[in-house]
Scaffold this active site. Sequence first.
Site, mmCIF file in Angstrom:
data_model
loop_
_atom_site.group_PDB
_atom_site.id
_atom_site.type_symbol
_atom_site.label_atom_id
_atom_site.label_comp_id
_atom_site.label_asym_id
_atom_site.label_seq_id
_atom_site.Cartn_x
_atom_site.Cartn_y
_atom_site.Cartn_z
ATOM 1 N N HIS A 71 -26.179 -25.057 117.020
ATOM 2 C CA HIS A 71 -25.522 -24.335 115.929
ATOM 3 C C HIS A 71 -24.738 -23.207 116.601
ATOM 4 O O HIS A 71 -25.341 -22.269 117.139
ATOM 5 C CB HIS A 71 -26.542 -23.728 114.970
ATOM 6 C CG HIS A 71 -27.345 -24.731 114.207
ATOM 7 N ND1 HIS A 71 -27.202 -24.913 112.840
ATOM 8 C CD2 HIS A 71 -28.318 -25.594 114.599
ATOM 9 C CE1 HIS A 71 -28.054 -25.845 112.435
ATOM 10 N NE2 HIS A 71 -28.739 -26.273 113.489
ATOM 11 N N HIS B 37 -32.595 -22.249 106.291
ATOM 12 C CA HIS B 37 -32.017 -23.112 105.264
ATOM 13 C C HIS B 37 -31.763 -22.382 103.945
ATOM 14 O O HIS B 37 -31.669 -23.005 102.894
ATOM 15 C CB HIS B 37 -32.882 -24.361 105.081
ATOM 16 C CG HIS B 37 -32.783 -25.277 106.254
ATOM 17 N ND1 HIS B 37 -31.753 -26.171 106.415
ATOM 18 C CD2 HIS B 37 -33.540 -25.375 107.371
ATOM 19 C CE1 HIS B 37 -31.904 -26.800 107.562
ATOM 20 N NE2 HIS B 37 -32.974 -26.328 108.159
#
Length: 568
Positions: free
Chosen positions: A137, A321
């Site tokens: 990421h 998340h």
Amino acid sequence: MTLRLSRRAYAEMFGPTTGDRVRLADTELLIEIERDFTTYGEEVKFGGGKVIRDGMGQSQRVAADVPDTVITNAVILDHWGIVKADIAIKHGRIAAIGKAGNPDIQPGVTIAIGAATEVIAGEGLIVTAGGIDTHIHFISPQQIDEALASGVTTMLGGGTGPATGTNATTCTPGPWHMERMLQAADGWPINLGFLGKGNASLPQPLVEQIAAGAIGLKLHEDWGTTPAAIDNCLSVADDTDTQVAIHTDTLNEAGFVESTVAAFKGRTIHTYHTEGAGGGHAPDILKVCGEMNVLPSSTNPTRPYTINTLDEHLDMLMVCHHLDPSIAEDLAFAESRIRRETIAAEDILHDLGALSMLSSDSQAMGRVGEVIIRTWQTAHKMKVQRGALPEDTARNDNFRAKRYVAKYTINPALTHGIAHEVGSIEPGKWADLVLWEPAFFGIKPSMILKGGMIALAQMGDPNASIPTPQPVHYREMFATRGGALARTSLTFVSQMAADAGIAERYGLAKRIVPVRNCRNVTKADMIHNAWRPSISVDPETYDVIADGQLLTCEPATVLPMAQRYFLF
């Protein structure tokens, strides 16, 4: 006249030789040298009164006929073997593995040393290929500093910085972001490649990202990984010879694991989070390890299973998340992903070669600088708990070492179509090499070479009279400066983008390299990690059964390669 040396004296002078064993850091893992390419009595070594001098170990050959750099007497640990050799580097690539010296006066020389040759003393050091992390990421560029210092030289993934989408998913969405990230890649001394967003049910939004430079596409459940999106994404990948990475549907909203496998239609795919807690179909995403077209990886937050693994995961998951602990459904979502039974099974599936790769999931539950540490900690834990592998002997753990090093070097390279450039120590490949003292193996490299030039090294006070006075820490070297940076690192793109001339259009300085052969790789190609068991997971107890055997192990209470190396 000959002189007979004891093994200890020889190892102290020239490094270990055939039959000698080396402990990896403070683990229970021992590797044994299988072959020595050097010639006894003709070894080359640099220094005052040593061999590499004019008319002795150094020949009169011109630059065209000698390597730019030789690493002498190094122990190579790679998927293909554990050997002692000299390593030649020429024009940024590995030119040869063999015996260095002066062929005019020495027998058996395969690498001629000349006045144009620099020498790096590899005596007593282990050399591995630079690590490849395929689950990045790109939240902060400072990750690159951490990764490089750990021995990772290639980072593949997606993102645009600390945007909410990037915090959760490894996607660089759309042509504009792709162009900007490829331009940013020019500023970092590491190989980079970016995945586009693969969640769409029509081809054109995906094709335009491949054309803009994406090396592949990422399907993530947070963007909606439905069977329709999976099918469409894989069709585009087949048309463009790019890879697809997938984070499957934890909530089983659009179907169960069987629905996802059916949507693959036998096409090659890299399944992220094929693991015990990272995400994907709960609780049985591990089933996909048995599919020939599935190239499975897991990430390092669950590596290896310890007494602390479960406790840290819940809070990590809520943050990564974008979940709210005050919402019952969000909490249930998080708890469904964290299962001690499947985490324990993940250890064993790695050890038996069912899980083919290991990556970080950087700043999105995983730690970017710990891919290599966690890999070898897992290998150690399995050696302690399960004993020697059938392929190994009582003397060494060579096969286990080859299996685990392949998880973060050659197998990620094969999966993403970059094995023609990186992923192993073989002639012709880009010279991304990591040098380790055995006591610090897997933890703190001594030196990292990028494209044949030193990029990072442990270095003392620059104002000191010698290189070693404290404070000794990692400092960037000349490969990270000026025009050398762009000539020692690579940017991976699609063939479609390369053919379209994006290097000139975007004004890129780094050499761009198209990925290739992404669509014909299968689980059988995963070196030392190709086992395809039939797996079932009990929906009530989460017990994992592979080929009729229950996979379970105890959590570790203490690990090597940990606190004793990080007191300061």
